[in-house]
Design a protein around this motif. Structure first.
Motif, PDB file in Angstrom:
ATOM      1  N   GLY A  61       0.804  -1.218   0.000  1.00 47.78           N
ATOM      2  CA  GLY A  61       0.000   0.000   0.000  1.00 47.78           C
ATOM      3  C   GLY A  61       0.839   1.273   0.000  1.00 47.78           C
ATOM      4  N   LEU A  62       2.055   1.164  -0.523  1.00 48.79           N
ATOM      5  CA  LEU A  62       2.960   2.314  -0.532  1.00 48.79           C
ATOM      6  C   LEU A  62       2.946   3.010  -1.883  1.00 48.79           C
ATOM      7  CD1 LEU A  62       5.927   0.555   1.263  1.00 48.79           C
ATOM      8  CD2 LEU A  62       4.459   2.340   2.227  1.00 48.79           C
ATOM      9  N   THR A  63       3.031   4.324  -1.846  1.00 49.05           N
ATOM     10  CA  THR A  63       3.085   5.116  -3.067  1.00 49.05           C
ATOM     11  C   THR A  63       4.534   5.415  -3.432  1.00 49.05           C
ATOM     12  OG1 THR A  63       3.058   7.210  -1.858  1.00 49.05           O
ATOM     13  CG2 THR A  63       0.900   6.260  -2.486  1.00 49.05           C
ATOM     14  N   CYS A  64       4.730   5.872  -4.646  1.00 52.07           N
ATOM     15  CA  CYS A  64       6.070   6.314  -5.055  1.00 52.07           C
ATOM     16  C   CYS A  64       6.526   7.483  -4.191  1.00 52.07           C
ATOM     17  CB  CYS A  64       6.074   6.719  -6.525  1.00 52.07           C
ATOM     18  SG  CYS A  64       5.993   5.330  -7.673  1.00 52.07           S
ATOM     19  N   GLU A  65       5.586   8.339  -3.803  1.00 56.09           N
ATOM     20  CA  GLU A  65       5.918   9.473  -2.937  1.00 56.09           C
ATOM     21  C   GLU A  65       6.464   8.994  -1.593  1.00 56.09           C
ATOM     22  OE1 GLU A  65       2.891   9.154  -4.452  1.00 56.09           O
ATOM     23  OE2 GLU A  65       2.506  11.019  -5.530  1.00 56.09           O
ATOM     24  N   ALA A  66       5.822   7.979  -1.031  1.00 51.28           N
ATOM     25  CA  ALA A  66       6.259   7.436   0.259  1.00 51.28           C
ATOM     26  C   ALA A  66       7.639   6.806   0.142  1.00 51.28           C
ATOM     27  CB  ALA A  66       5.247   6.408   0.773  1.00 51.28           C
ATOM     28  N   MET A  67       7.878   6.093  -0.942  1.00 49.08           N
ATOM     29  CA  MET A  67       9.184   5.473  -1.144  1.00 49.08           C
ATOM     30  C   MET A  67      10.257   6.533  -1.343  1.00 49.08           C
ATOM     31  SD  MET A  67       8.780   2.234  -0.764  1.00 49.08           S
ATOM     32  CE  MET A  67      10.204   1.448  -1.497  1.00 49.08           C
ATOM     33  N   ALA A  68       9.936   7.569  -2.098  1.00 54.01           N
ATOM     34  CA  ALA A  68      10.889   8.655  -2.320  1.00 54.01           C
ATOM     35  C   ALA A  68      11.277   9.298  -0.996  1.00 54.01           C
ATOM     36  CB  ALA A  68      10.301   9.693  -3.273  1.00 54.01           C
ATOM     37  N   GLU A  69      10.288   9.543  -0.177  1.00 49.59           N
ATOM     38  CA  GLU A  69      10.547  10.155   1.129  1.00 49.59           C
ATOM     39  C   GLU A  69      11.412   9.238   1.999  1.00 49.59           C
ATOM     40  OE1 GLU A  69       8.018  11.553   5.035  1.00 49.59           O
ATOM     41  OE2 GLU A  69       7.123  11.897   3.058  1.00 49.59           O
ATOM     42  N   ALA A  70      11.095   7.962   2.010  1.00 43.79           N
ATOM     43  CA  ALA A  70      11.848   7.002   2.829  1.00 43.79           C
ATOM     44  C   ALA A  70      13.305   6.884   2.380  1.00 43.79           C
ATOM     45  CB  ALA A  70      11.175   5.633   2.777  1.00 43.79           C
ATOM     46  N   LEU A  71      13.540   7.078   1.086  1.00 48.37           N
ATOM     47  CA  LEU A  71      14.900   6.979   0.558  1.00 48.37           C
ATOM     48  C   LEU A  71      15.632   8.322   0.584  1.00 48.37           C
ATOM     49  CD1 LEU A  71      14.357   4.621  -2.514  1.00 48.37           C
ATOM     50  CD2 LEU A  71      15.279   4.039  -0.284  1.00 48.37           C
ATOM     51  N   GLY A  72      14.915   9.364   1.010  1.00 45.19           N
ATOM     52  CA  GLY A  72      15.537  10.688   1.069  1.00 45.19           C
ATOM     53  C   GLY A  72      15.657  11.353  -0.289  1.00 45.19           C
ATOM     54  N   LEU A  73      14.795  10.951  -1.212  1.00 40.40           N
ATOM     55  CA  LEU A  73      14.793  11.558  -2.541  1.00 40.40           C
ATOM     56  C   LEU A  73      13.875  12.775  -2.538  1.00 40.40           C
ATOM     57  CD1 LEU A  73      14.462   8.260  -4.601  1.00 40.40           C
ATOM     58  CD2 LEU A  73      16.557   9.547  -4.120  1.00 40.40           C
ATOM     59  N   GLU A  74      14.174  13.732  -3.372  1.00 41.59           N
ATOM     60  CA  GLU A  74      13.411  14.979  -3.364  1.00 41.59           C
ATOM     61  C   GLU A  74      12.055  14.876  -4.040  1.00 41.59           C
ATOM     62  OE1 GLU A  74      15.535  18.488  -4.458  1.00 41.59           O
ATOM     63  OE2 GLU A  74      17.332  17.855  -3.396  1.00 41.59           O
TER      64      GLU A  74
END
Length: 74
Positions: A13-26
């Protein structure tokens, strides 16, 4: 590999936005490029993704099968 990664992310149930945030991507786009294979994952990123998805790096990023697309030269 990339299809598996996307499927696992969606199962959680994760979005690309959530993954980006978790990886520290802008941006979401920065993560999407990694997920679709345009940009490579670093080992650190792979470890983070593994922890987030609760799967081993091998389960996420390696398969026992080779697709036709994987055999094409880029």
């Amino acid at each position: 590999m990339f299809e598996r990664l996307k499927a696992l992310r969606k199962e959680q149930g994760l979005t690309c936005e959530a993954m980006a945030e978790a990886l520290g991507l802008e941006t979401k786009s920065a993560y999407s490029k990694k997920e679709n294979g345009s940009t490579k994952f670093s080992l650190d990123d792979a470890k983070k993704v593994s922890a987030i998805l609760g799967k081993s790096i091998e389960d996420i990023f390696f398969t026992n099968e080779v697709s036709l697309e994987d055999t094409k030269k880029r």
